[in-house]
Scaffold this active site. Structure first.
Site, PDB file in Angstrom:
ATOM      1  N   GLU B 192       0.809  -1.225   0.000  1.00  0.00           N
ATOM      2  CA  GLU B 192       0.000   0.000   0.000  1.00  0.00           C
ATOM      3  C   GLU B 192       0.842   1.275   0.000  1.00  0.00           C
ATOM      4  O   GLU B 192       0.556   2.199  -0.744  1.00  0.00           O
ATOM      5  CB  GLU B 192      -0.952   0.028   1.216  1.00  0.00           C
ATOM      6  CG  GLU B 192      -2.178  -0.857   1.066  1.00  0.00           C
ATOM      7  CD  GLU B 192      -1.924  -2.288   1.486  1.00  0.00           C
ATOM      8  OE1 GLU B 192      -0.815  -2.577   1.984  1.00  0.00           O
ATOM      9  OE2 GLU B 192      -2.831  -3.129   1.306  1.00  0.00           O
ATOM     10  N   HIS B 261     -10.209  -4.417  10.926  1.00  0.00           N
ATOM     11  CA  HIS B 261     -10.834  -4.252   9.613  1.00  0.00           C
ATOM     12  C   HIS B 261     -12.128  -3.448   9.687  1.00  0.00           C
ATOM     13  O   HIS B 261     -12.910  -3.446   8.745  1.00  0.00           O
ATOM     14  CB  HIS B 261     -11.129  -5.614   8.978  1.00  0.00           C
ATOM     15  CG  HIS B 261      -9.918  -6.308   8.452  1.00  0.00           C
ATOM     16  ND1 HIS B 261      -8.902  -6.728   9.274  1.00  0.00           N
ATOM     17  CD2 HIS B 261      -9.543  -6.645   7.198  1.00  0.00           C
ATOM     18  CE1 HIS B 261      -7.967  -7.316   8.535  1.00  0.00           C
ATOM     19  NE2 HIS B 261      -8.325  -7.260   7.276  1.00  0.00           N
TER      20      HIS B 261
END
Lengths: 350, 461
Positions: B192, B261
């Protein structure tokens, strides 16, 4: 010209046994007199510019951080000699000389350093954050290592547009231990991006020597896990730099990127203006200055080849000093940004 | 003894699936590990394996059937030699909820939304007379937005994890690789920080990257490039270096995926000058705002919501339909109290407004759509009418978007308020995994109803 190698230092300060010597480049590349003079003048301008910046910092005219490039001039000079219109260049916060190498007017740079409206970033960037789209210079990045994926992205854009331009991404021996450098190596090789990664190894990440910061100090090997072949180059010798850069740039232009060059270099000054540099000996610095100085090396060749005399070189030096003084006057006499600039350029109007 | 095969939940948010194919026929022998069917979920086509030895006795749901609820009895496997008479009387039905996997139970509450979404007008944007509408999911609307912009502008490309060959981890980029090819739809490694930075570099060279984060939770790895490189460079360069990039992906809580998450980053990014932050709810707004975001010359954070990907809305059939950035939308008109929400919070607010209506309280619901810049004009306009505000946010309260709205109302609308501005948000804890605790942690319509009654000084019944 006799080839000199740069001793690598260990914690004790003694030269370490080398696993691999700095790459020999024989025969000595063919250099024209014009090129010799161009590199000499270019490097001298960088030297005098940085000396002036140091003085102005001492006078309180430049604020914040200011990182000088003195000692490292051969690296950017040799590499820039291989670039062409449309190529992209970016580096860290030690960026003044890279801008000069990109032919950016020293007035605009010094005016930025002094935070004036006439500065290249309108006084809103400062020493560490300068850019010029016109000259293909994409910064000037203040976060160690952050310019590396950005440089890969500039290369991605060259590939996307199917041109043969390259991105030259400079970073230091401090940045090589940042994770995003390796994320960039991986993608650059995976997608064969035309990016030349240039590690300017000046031996110290701020105050921490390479031996104290890195498990693998042969930084040209850092790309091996990504199948990027690296090359170690004497970064104090502008011709050695140029020769290695020619190969690396050609490889990238041919669609066979990326390339990785480790430039063994040295900075004479501290990391920034506020650094007393107590982590290394005065002898070490003076040895580098007296024996390996990149400008002196070129000067010696000019004199040996009888291109110009010592007196004629003094005239050149005087001219360059005058040019830098003129830039300093321009910077000091420019107005600060108008208060209305506070809120401009936050977002681009559609 | 015969074994009943129920349609399993094959993703955290799967509530129903399609029987794409039966790969075994009735009467065929099956062994553990054999694939007996292909099930199309909200994310992908998955193979359904059996754990049993025996014979596929009966198929209860035909190939090609769509919208089969998780937990439905779809087939029966007989033990070798078992009589087929045991099959008599067995029909397809949803087996008791106890046999449904926990993940399906947790999202049961959302099931009703998918079936009966509160319909709202696509936006207050003036549409040309006679404009038709197509009913589509948020997922499809987002995909169409990217595809349309890619057709209009060669410099637009999409990159991220699993966006190309896999067709998107949440199927949002479905079909883009096939239409635009691998040069413009790019699968990245799981990296990322690296690909966010690479996208920023490409944008500085005037390409228009659409960078997908599989979820915004993973964008924390990349936040330095977003904040320090993308957001600030135009300013630091005195307006020379543009960064026309869109970072998009699901944000906020999904279902049963736990603390790492399930987080809402709206206020994180809204804090940063130099960024535009968008968090729409309806499919029409998702389409119109994503198109506007891609066209915009600034870095845009585009926050989606996994749970709403499957929600359906009417989307105008228009060439190049865009929605203006920075404009909130009054999605329900009312006079007693203003509920300000964004993203899935809008759904909770609309449901609460329905409940409040039955108690005689007429709530107005504002969908912020853009978080930065905040459209305070629309909010204050509503406050002048209702004099009461409840901020709704599927996220933590501290330093939240709701906190910001509350502060700005103090500064800009104090004299119009008849009650303190109230925030109804998630609980101040990391997201728990257990279904019951998760339900307690996340904002819901009943809490909004209570807060609205409180600011209206009406007693709870």
């Amino acid at each position: 010209m006799a080839k000199k190698s740069i001793p690598r230092k260990t914690k004790s300060g003694k030269p370490a046994a080398r696993r691999k010597a700095v790459k020999k480049h024989t025969p000595t590349p063919i250099v024209t007199n014009e090129e010799l003079m161009e590199y000499y003048k270019g490097m001298l301008l960088m030297r005098r510019f940085e000396e002036k910046a140091g003085q102005m910092y001492g006078m309180g005219l430049i604020g914040g951080f200011c990182h000088l490039y003195i000692g490292q001039e051969a690296v950017v000079t040799g590499i820039q000699a291989t670039l062409k219109e449309g190529d992209s260049v970016l580096t860290s916060y030690r960026d003044h000389a890279h801008m000069l190498a990109c032919k950016i007017d020293p007035k605009l740079i010094l005016a930025e350093l002094t935070g004036r409206a006439t500065g290249i970033s309108k006084g809103k960037g400062g020493s560490m954050h300068m850019f010029s789209v016109e000259h293909g210079f994409y910064g000037g990045h203040g976060i160690v290592g952050a310019q590396v994926p950005i440089g890969a992205g500039l290369a991605f854009a060259h590939k996307y547009r199917k041109n043969d331009n390259v991105s030259v991404t400079y970073f230091g021996d401090g940045a090589v231990n940042q994770g995003q450098v390796y994320e960039s190596f991986n993608m650059a090789k995976l997608w064969n991006l035309p990016v030349v990664f240039v590690i300017e190894n000046n031996q110290y990440a701020m105050g921490t020597s390479i031996a104290r910061s890195s498990s693998e100090v042969e930084l040209f090997r850092r790309g091996e896990s990504f199948k990027i072949k690296g090359e170690c180059v004497d970064g104090m010798d502008v011709f050695a730099v140029r020769e290695a850069a020619e190969r690396a740039v050609a490889k990238c232009r041919a669609g066979d990127g990326p390339a990785l060059l480790e430039m063994k270099t040295y900075r004479y000054r501290g990391h920034s203006m506020s650094d007393p540099a107590k982590y290394r000996s005065k002898e070490e610095v003076s040895k580098m200055r007296s024996e390996f100085d990149p400008i002196d090396q070129v000067k010696k060749r000019i004199l040996e080849a009888n291109i110009l005399s010592e007196d004629e070189l003094k005239v050149i030096d005087k001219d360059i000093k005058a040019r830098v003084s003129e830039a300093a006057d321009f910077a000091q006499n420019s107005a600060e940004p108008d208060p209305s600039e506070l809120y401009t350029d936050v977002l681009v109007a559609e | 003894m015969s074994v009943e095969i129920l349609l399993p939940a094959m993703s955290p948010t799967m509530t129903e699936g399609n029987i794409a194919k039966w790969t075994k026929k009735e009467g065929e022998k099956v062994s553990p590990g054999d694939v007996i069917a292909e099930i199309e979920t909200d994310k992908a086509i998955m193979e359904l394996e059996t754990d049993e030895d025996g014979v596929l006795g009966k198929i209860l749901i035909a190939e090609g059937s769509e919208g089969i609820a998780v937990g439905t009895l779809i087939a029966v496997i007989l033990e070798d030699g078992e009589s087929e008479s045991v099959l008599d009387g067995i029909t397809a039905s949803v087996v008791s909820v106890q046999s449904v996997p926990p993940s399906a139970i947790a999202i049961e509450a959302h099931e009703t939304i998918v079936k009966a979404p509160v319909m709202i007008s696509p936006s207050e944007a003036v549409l040309p007379e006679g404009t038709g509408f197509s009913n589509m999911t948020v997922r499809e609307a987002l995909r169409d937005a990217m595809a349309e912009e890619m057709r209009l502008d060669d410099s637009v490309f999409v990159m991220g994890e699993e966006v190309a060959e896999y067709q998107g981890a949440y199927k949002v980029t479905q079909g883009l690789l096939q239409e635009f090819g691998e040069e413009r739809v790019i699968d990245t490694p799981i990296t990322e920080h690296g690909f966010a930075g690479l996208g920023v570099g490409a944008a500085m060279a005037n390409l228009k990257p659409v960078v997908e984060f599989m979820t915004f939770n993973f964008a924390m790895q990349a936040i330095d490039q977003i904040v320090n490189s993308a957001a600030k460079t135009n300013y630091m360069s005195g307006g020379q270096i543009r960064c026309p990039i869109v970072f998009r992906g699901p944000n906020g809580a999904a279902a049963r995926v736990g603390a790492q998450h399930s987080q809402n980053y709206a206020s994180w990014y809204a804090h940063i000058p130099g960024l535009i932050v968008i968090a729409p709810y309806s499919a029409a707004d998702c389409k119109g705002l994503l198109k506007a975001a891609i066209k915009n010359p600034n870095p845009v954070i585009f926050l989606e919501n996994e749970i709403t990907y499957g929600y359906s809305f009417d989307v105008p059939d228009m060439d190049d339909y865009t929605v203006p950035i920075g404009k909130a939308s009054v999605v329900r008109s009312g006079s007693d109290v203003t509920l300000v929400a964004y993203s899935i919070g809008v759904k909770f607010a609309l449901d609460a407004a329905e409940k409040l209506a039955s108690d005689g309280i007429d709530a107005e619901v504002i969908d912020l759509r853009t978080i930065r810049p905040l459209d305070m004009e629309t909010i204050i306009g509503s406050v002048k009418k209702t004099n009461r505000v409840v901020c709704v946010e599927e996220g933590w309260a501290t330093c939240s978007v709701s906190s910001e709205i509350s502060a700005r109302l103090m500064e800009g609308a104090f004299d119009y308020l008849d009650a303190p501005v109230t925030r109804v948000t998630n609980e101040d804890v990391p997201m728990p995994y257990a279904a019951n605790l998760e339900k307690l942690a996340v904002v819901n319509d009943d809490r909004i109803v209570s807060a609205a009654k409180a600011v209206c000084y009406k007693e709870e019944k």
